[in-house]
Design an enzyme around this catalytic site. Structure first.
Site, PDB file in Angstrom:
ATOM      1  N   ARG A 151       3.069 -15.672   0.057  1.00 14.80           N
ATOM      2  CA  ARG A 151       1.832 -16.126  -0.299  1.00 14.80           C
ATOM      3  C   ARG A 151       1.543 -17.509  -0.783  1.00 14.80           C
ATOM      4  NH1 ARG A 151      -1.246 -13.421  -5.154  1.00 14.80           N
ATOM      5  NH2 ARG A 151      -0.019 -14.724  -6.452  1.00 14.80           N
ATOM      6  N   HIS A 202      -1.060 -11.546 -17.523  1.00 14.04           N
ATOM      7  CA  HIS A 202       0.425 -12.148 -17.088  1.00 14.04           C
ATOM      8  C   HIS A 202       1.766 -11.440 -17.859  1.00 14.04           C
ATOM      9  CE1 HIS A 202       3.311 -15.455 -17.929  1.00 14.04           C
ATOM     10  NE2 HIS A 202       3.093 -15.575 -16.775  1.00 14.04           N
ATOM     11  N   GLY A 230       1.036  27.205 -26.814  1.00 14.48           N
ATOM     12  CA  GLY A 230       0.376  27.404 -28.317  1.00 14.48           C
ATOM     13  C   GLY A 230      -0.895  27.028 -28.373  1.00 14.48           C
ATOM     14  N   GLY A 260      -5.031  -6.971  -2.179  1.00 14.16           N
ATOM     15  CA  GLY A 260      -4.494  -7.495  -3.597  1.00 14.16           C
ATOM     16  C   GLY A 260      -5.485  -6.657  -4.562  1.00 14.16           C
ATOM     17  N   THR A 261      -5.061  -5.430  -4.949  1.00  8.71           N
ATOM     18  CA  THR A 261      -5.922  -4.612  -5.814  1.00  8.71           C
ATOM     19  C   THR A 261      -6.306  -5.234  -7.101  1.00  8.71           C
ATOM     20  OG1 THR A 261      -4.208  -3.288  -5.923  1.00  8.71           O
ATOM     21  CG2 THR A 261      -5.599  -2.633  -4.334  1.00  8.71           C
ATOM     22  N   ASN A 262      -5.344  -5.935  -7.451  1.00  7.77           N
ATOM     23  CA  ASN A 262      -5.816  -6.388  -9.098  1.00  7.77           C
ATOM     24  C   ASN A 262      -7.055  -7.208  -9.078  1.00  7.77           C
ATOM     25  OD1 ASN A 262      -3.277  -5.656  -9.664  1.00  7.77           O
ATOM     26  ND2 ASN A 262      -2.271  -7.685  -9.388  1.00  7.77           N
ATOM     27  N   ASP A 263      -7.091  -7.987  -8.154  1.00  8.34           N
ATOM     28  CA  ASP A 263      -8.395  -8.908  -7.996  1.00  8.34           C
ATOM     29  C   ASP A 263      -9.455  -8.078  -7.358  1.00  8.34           C
ATOM     30  OD1 ASP A 263      -8.203 -11.556  -9.142  1.00  8.34           O
ATOM     31  OD2 ASP A 263      -6.492 -12.029  -7.737  1.00  8.34           O
ATOM     32  N   MET A 322      -3.474  28.915 -27.283  1.00  9.34           N
ATOM     33  CA  MET A 322      -4.445  29.909 -27.541  1.00  9.34           C
ATOM     34  C   MET A 322      -3.531  31.148 -28.157  1.00  9.34           C
ATOM     35  SD  MET A 322      -6.320  30.232 -23.638  1.00  9.34           S
ATOM     36  CE  MET A 322      -4.890  29.968 -22.924  1.00  9.34           C
ATOM     37  N   CYS A 365      -0.405  -4.879  -2.245  1.00  8.75           N
ATOM     38  CA  CYS A 365       0.606  -5.693  -3.215  1.00  8.75           C
ATOM     39  C   CYS A 365       0.254  -5.803  -4.733  1.00  8.75           C
ATOM     40  CB  CYS A 365       0.799  -6.911  -2.737  1.00  8.75           C
ATOM     41  SG  CYS A 365      -0.598  -8.105  -2.505  1.00  8.75           S
ATOM     42  N   LYS A 395       1.268  33.983 -17.139  1.00  6.96           N
ATOM     43  CA  LYS A 395       1.837  35.156 -17.824  1.00  6.96           C
ATOM     44  C   LYS A 395       1.738  36.345 -17.170  1.00  6.96           C
ATOM     45  CE  LYS A 395       2.642  34.664 -21.983  1.00  6.96           C
ATOM     46  NZ  LYS A 395       1.715  34.364 -23.403  1.00  6.96           N
ATOM     47  N   ARG A 413       5.095 -14.461  -4.721  1.00  8.93           N
ATOM     48  CA  ARG A 413       4.106 -15.131  -5.341  1.00  8.93           C
ATOM     49  C   ARG A 413       4.754 -16.828  -5.569  1.00  8.93           C
ATOM     50  NH1 ARG A 413       3.033 -10.471  -8.623  1.00  8.93           N
ATOM     51  NH2 ARG A 413       0.829 -10.201  -8.613  1.00  8.93           N
ATOM     52  N   ARG A 419      -1.930  38.942 -25.598  1.00  7.01           N
ATOM     53  CA  ARG A 419      -1.167  37.776 -25.188  1.00  7.01           C
ATOM     54  C   ARG A 419      -2.338  37.279 -24.327  1.00  7.01           C
ATOM     55  NH1 ARG A 419       4.415  37.711 -26.340  1.00  7.01           N
ATOM     56  NH2 ARG A 419       5.072  39.800 -26.660  1.00  7.01           N
ATOM     57  N   TYR A 466       2.613   0.151   4.075  1.00 13.17           N
ATOM     58  CA  TYR A 466       3.517   0.136   3.125  1.00 13.17           C
ATOM     59  C   TYR A 466       2.899  -0.121   1.723  1.00 13.17           C
ATOM     60  CZ  TYR A 466       2.763  -4.782   3.102  1.00 13.17           C
ATOM     61  OH  TYR A 466       2.369  -6.076   3.342  1.00 13.17           O
ATOM     62  N   SER A 511      -2.998  -7.668   3.416  1.00 14.81           N
ATOM     63  CA  SER A 511      -2.402  -6.846   2.152  1.00 14.81           C
ATOM     64  C   SER A 511      -3.512  -6.814   1.138  1.00 14.81           C
ATOM     65  CB  SER A 511      -1.008  -7.724   1.607  1.00 14.81           C
ATOM     66  OG  SER A 511      -0.580  -7.165   0.480  1.00 14.81           O
ATOM     67  N   ARG A 569       9.013  31.944 -16.879  1.00 16.14           N
ATOM     68  CA  ARG A 569       8.363  31.067 -16.259  1.00 16.14           C
ATOM     69  C   ARG A 569       9.289  29.854 -15.629  1.00 16.14           C
ATOM     70  NH1 ARG A 569       5.504  29.345 -21.938  1.00 16.14           N
ATOM     71  NH2 ARG A 569       7.650  29.137 -23.112  1.00 16.14           N
TER      72      ARG A 569
HETATM   73  C1  PEP Z   1      -3.764  -8.912  -6.563  1.00 13.65           C
HETATM   74  O1  PEP Z   1      -4.844  -9.584  -6.821  1.00 13.65           O
HETATM   75  O2  PEP Z   1      -3.624  -7.882  -6.411  1.00 13.65           O
HETATM   76  C2  PEP Z   1      -2.636  -9.714  -6.529  1.00 13.65           C
HETATM   77  C3  PEP Z   1      -1.398  -8.988  -5.973  1.00 13.65           C
HETATM   78  O3  PEP Z   1      -2.473 -11.081  -6.567  1.00 13.65           O
HETATM   79  P1  PEP Z   1      -2.316 -11.695  -8.226  1.00 13.65           P
HETATM   80  O4  PEP Z   1      -2.162 -10.408  -9.172  1.00 13.65           O
HETATM   81  O5  PEP Z   1      -1.401 -12.597  -8.105  1.00 13.65           O
HETATM   82  O6  PEP Z   1      -3.789 -12.096  -8.404  1.00 13.65           O
HETATM   83 MG    MG Z   2      -4.928 -12.009  -6.291  1.00  9.95          MG
END
Ligand code: PEP
Ligand code: MG
Length: 904
Positions: free
Chosen positions: A648, A482, A106, A797-800, A108, A862, A27, A589, A97, A882, A795, A364
């Site tokens: 895969r 899933h 709102g 696989g950040t889930n696992d 403060m 991925c 402000k 997949r 103010r 990517y 690639s 603002r």
């Molecule tokens: C993962 O593990 O990040 C992945 C993409 O494979 P999935 O989810 O099929 O295990």
């Molecule tokens: Mg996996």
């Protein structure tokens, strides 16, 4: 602490500017900037955030010299206003103010009308030409001051509804009732005067202190209270949610009061330089004649439109500012034009007209919705008001999301109580009737009904029902369960891990938030927030802006460095993702062809293969399966013609596909010509105590090389046939769950054999392809230099990787994640946004070591994180080539990648 503690501003000159938000708050910085530009702001000064920090570091006391400096600057304000603070002949009133670096709307406090005392009242009446105005200002001051300064800042915590402000409001209501008044404005000067006395008496009684009748005491009380409000309950909780550091502190602006309630030549209002609802480049706003700012927001009177454009159903009969005060409207119009050109953005402006004179109290950057954000960014780019790097920063990923999914009508949602909360697994809103099984979902949909599939958890056999449902709600599961994965892939609204949900599928009822809902009852989900509501709420669809959206995303493409691919498993999804702008597939997949529509036959054969006992049996089943796999892959390669497709090999543990349904088991036994007993023995043998770490991925290929051979052959033959048709397929064959280079060497040897066989069969010299691997086990990252000797691409696989790095089961995190978040053990769900500190390090190591061996190693991601903006920024920073995400996330990823490029 910097020497300067107070920054002066007045029309035409200012000591600060818009860049000084850290020191002067949003402000204060904007007031200074406007003053510099010659915009008519009431004169005043801003006490810096550093004074706030000092105040807290020194037992709530001020730095030396502050009081003197405030007195000096106040003198300059007095000179400009031709009035004196506290002067019984010619009194100036001021406001105090708050203003933090980042807007905390709102959270403060503010105190207005400071300087009304028994001593100044007579002259104020003379100056303003009416005692009603003065006693109204006085009662507002008493209400605000007793609440903000005498109660809140003093640390008094009254019981619910017993706060001093509430008590005073009750007195006022009683007075209105006694006088038969409907509105505050119906109270006379005498009524208000009586109220002020009653207020002061009540304050003395409750707070055991007199309301201060000294202007300086009022001023310093208010300044202290604004500093104290930085640590008020509301402000502290807001900071926790928004991640605003406690050390920032607030600035305090003291400014000459101007009044919009001095008669019919006075007014107050709020305006936007463009329409915040749809983004149109048209001046938009509302105002009230003879009113103070708080009346506009309070909604007691219906504000009038400022111009023809701002007219709506509710206010079309009221006189616009343009018609009622044409000269002032013109002045305001010119100011807003000038401000927007100066700030290069849509602004939200508060103005007050006092006796025919225009004042701007605040400006603002204005809040806007998704469609408006995209439109403004594109318009301003065309108008050359901003550059393309600015344009891509003007739309948040959440705003873009609004354009891609129907959402619950925000006005309706505001009025609803949240029944339960879960993890926001699939964005957007949906409403439908509850069903508890997949076949019912399909059946009800067939009858033209809208349904929401409510399950304890989902398994692959639910896929048909998930497809048929408007949305999915489950009690268990995490962001990469899933249900979440599949729903996101389809752009479907989905909430998982909703712990408050108790599903009784047999009785066909669900217990949730103290309520019992039955099959056929309506519920509504907000999948972006994870909120569940009872009943049917209206939806709004913001998806019409597609042409504009596409041109906006093209601008993003011209800025970003990261490639954007998609996770898609069918030709339809591949086509859809291509329309959304995907530049290839980052994850196909293979196993998804065994779920859902048309999966019955291949799934049956797959099951035969799984429960085979001998190599012969298995080989026979694989031969039967081959044409299905090839057809599926061919369709997808064709849909992505010319672009890379990462295919895969089979990943999940095989027992996941063993049927549970007795009828299906019987059919399988019959076809294999074995007894049910024998079949259940074989199925039992497949049972694993820890399937996620069991016989899956590359391990299957090592044990049963024929399974890999069949898949690799399907990929190469599909590509060969497309080449023969003049197409340009580009498969990248990916081996999952690898932890050691020797696993890869083993699989590649047979892959190369198959490649040669296919070349010979189709009489081809070459099929463009790569062999690579998923890096999803922590060990794989650590030995990435060795793996890269063989793998041509990685690639992540950040889930696992998250599952195994944390040791958190991705399917069961819903059970404890809410506690972890609430207790601050984790800042966010690591399955949603990459844990940069831990898992991120594993990725960095993997990339560094991999590229040490192979300079041109292609690296992507991925896992589900590939569609999440903060994770995308991380991927940009660590030099990935990517990101890959579900088709509906592709536009968000394009935007997030562009923003990452601008930010870094
Ligand atoms: C993962 O593990 O990040 C992945 C993409 O494979 P999935 O989810 O099929 O295990
Ligand atoms: Mg996996």
């Amino acid at each position: 602490m910097a020497k300067k503690q107070v920054y002066f501003f007045a029309k035409g000159k200012a000591e600060g500017n818009a860049e000084m938000k850290n020191l002067l708050g949003g402000k204060g910085a904007n007031l200074a900037e406007m003053a510099k530009l010659g915009v008519p702001v009431p004169p005043g000064f801003t006490i810096t955030t550093e004074v706030c920090t000092h105040y807290y570091e020194h037992k709530r006391s001020y730095p030396a010299g502050l009081k003197e400096k405030v007195r000096e600057d106040l003198k300059d304000v007095e000179k400009l206003m031709g009035k004196k603070f506290g002067d019984p002949e010619n009194a100036l009133l001021v406001s105090v103010r708050s203003g933090a670096r980042r807007s905390m709307p709102g959270m403060m406090e503010t105190v207005l009308n400071i300087g009304v005392t028994e001593k100044t009242i007579p002259c104020l009446i003379k100056l303003s030409g009416g005692s009603r105005f003065v006693y109204d200002a006085y009662r507002r001051l008493i209400m605000m001051y007793s609440d903000v300064v005498m109660e809140k800042a003093a640390g008094i915590e009254p019981e619910e509804d017993q706060g001093i402000r509430k008590q005073l409001e009750k007195i006022m209501d009683r007075m209105k009732k006694a006088k038969g008044c409907k509105d505050d404005t119906d109270l006379t000067a005498n009524d208000l005067k009586t109220l002020c006395s009653q207020f002061k008496a009540r304050i003395k009684e409750v707070l055991k202190k007199d309301f201060p009748d000294d202007h300086n005491e009022q001023l310093w009380g208010s300044i202290g209270a604004v500093f104290a409000s930085w640590n008020g309950k509301r402000a502290v909780s807001y900071r926790r949610i928004e991640g605003i550091p406690d050390e920032w502190g607030t600035a305090v602006s003291v400014q000459a009061m101007v009044f919009g309630n001095m008669g019919n030549d006075s007014a107050t209002g709020v305006a936007f330089t463009r329409n915040p609802g749809n983004g149109e480049n048209a001046f938009y706003g509302e105002y009230l004649v003879n009113a103070q700012g708080e009346d506009v927001v309070a909604g007691i009177r219906t504000p009038a439109p400022i111009n023809e454009y701002s007219k709506s159903e509710h206010n079309k009969d009221l006189t616009s500012l343009e018609v009622g005060m044409p000269k002032l409207y013109k002045e305001l119009f010119a100011i807003q034009e000038r401000l927007e050109r100066h700030y290069h953005d849509m602004l939200d402006i508060e103005f007050t007209i006092e006796k025919g004179q225009m004042f701007i109290l605040q400006c603002r950057v204005g809040k806007r919705n998704g469609p408006a954000a995209v439109r403004m960014a594109m318009d301003m780019l065309k108008e050359r008001l901003i550059k393309k790097e600015d344009a891509v920063m003007r739309v948040t990923p959440a705003q873009l999301d609004e354009l891609l999914h129907p959402i619950i009508d925000p006005a309706a949602e505001k009025t609803q109580k949240v029944l339960a909360k879960g993890l926001p697994a699939g964005p957007g809103g949906a409403t439908g009737q509850i069903v508890f099984t997949s076949p019912e979902a399909v059946q009800w949909k067939g009858q033209g009904k809208k349904v929401i599939l409510v399950r304890e958890e989902t398994n692959p056999e639910d896929v048909e029902g998930m497809r048929a449902a408007q949305a999915i709600l489950t009690a268990r599961g995490g962001m990469t369960s899933h249900a979440a994965l599949v729903a996101r892939g389809w752009g479907k609204c989905c909430i998982v891990g909703c712990g408050a949900l108790h599903v009784d599928a047999d009785k066909k009822e669900v217990h949730i938030g103290g309520q019992t809902l039955k099959e056929g009852d309506w519920i509504t989900l907000n999948g972006t927030k994870g909120n569940v509501y009872a009943g049917q709420l209206p939806m709004v669809d913001a998806t019409q802006e597609n042409i504009l959206l596409n041109s906006f995303l093209k601008v993003c493409d011209s800025v970003r460095k990261l490639g954007i691919r998609t996770n898609a498993d069918t030709p339809d999804d591949a086509k859809k993702a291509r329309q959304f702008g995907a530049e290839g597939i980052g994850l196909f997949r293979t196993e998804h062809m065994f779920y859902g529509k048309g999966a019955d036959e291949p799934l049956f054969i797959l099951r035969k293969m799984i429960v085979s006992k001998t190599d012969e049996e298995r080989k026979k089943a694989l031969d039967e399966l081959f044409p299905y796999v090839k057809k599926d892959i061919k369709g997808t390669l064709e849909a992505m013609d010319g672009l890379p497709v990462v295919v895969r090999l089979l990943d999940p543990p095989l027992h996941e596909f063993v049927p549970r349904d007795p009828a299906r088991l019987e059919q399988l036994a019959k076809d294999l010509n074995i007894t049910m007993d024998e079949l259940s023995k074989r199925a039992d043998n497949l049972h694993e105590s820890n399937p996620m770490m069991g016989h899956r991925g590359v391990r299957l290929g090592v044990t049963y090389p024929d399974i890999s051979r069949m898949q690799i052959r399907a990929i190469f033959e599909a590509a060969a046939e497309l080449i023969k048709d003049g197409k340009k397929p580009y498969p990248e064959i990916m081996i999952p769950v690898v932890c050691d280079v020797k696993e890869l060497t083993n699989q590649l040897a047979l892959g190369r054999e198959v490649y040669q066989e296919v070349l010979a069969k189709y009489n081809l010299k070459k099929i463009r392809h790569m062999f690579g691997t998923m890096i999803e086990i922590p060990r794989a990252s650590l030995v990435a230099d060795k793996i890269a000797e063989v793998a041509e691409f990685f690639s992540f696989g950040t889930n696992d990787m998250t599952q195994m790095g944390f040791g958190f089961s991705r399917d069961d995190i819903g059970a404890f994640l809410p506690d972890y978040l609430q207790k601050g053990i984790l800042p966010r769900d690591p399955f949603q946004s990459i844990d940069q500190e831990g898992i991120g390090e594993l990725l960095k190591i993997g990339i560094q070591r991999g590229r040490k061996t192979r300079k041109d190693l292609e690296v992507g991601i991925c896992g589900e994180h590939g569609g999440e903006p903060d994770s995308i920024e991380f991927c940009h920073r660590v030099g990935m080539d990517y990101v890959s995400c579900s088709p509906f996330r592709v536009p968000i990823a394009r935007l997030a990648a562009a923003q990452a490029a601008v930010n870094n």
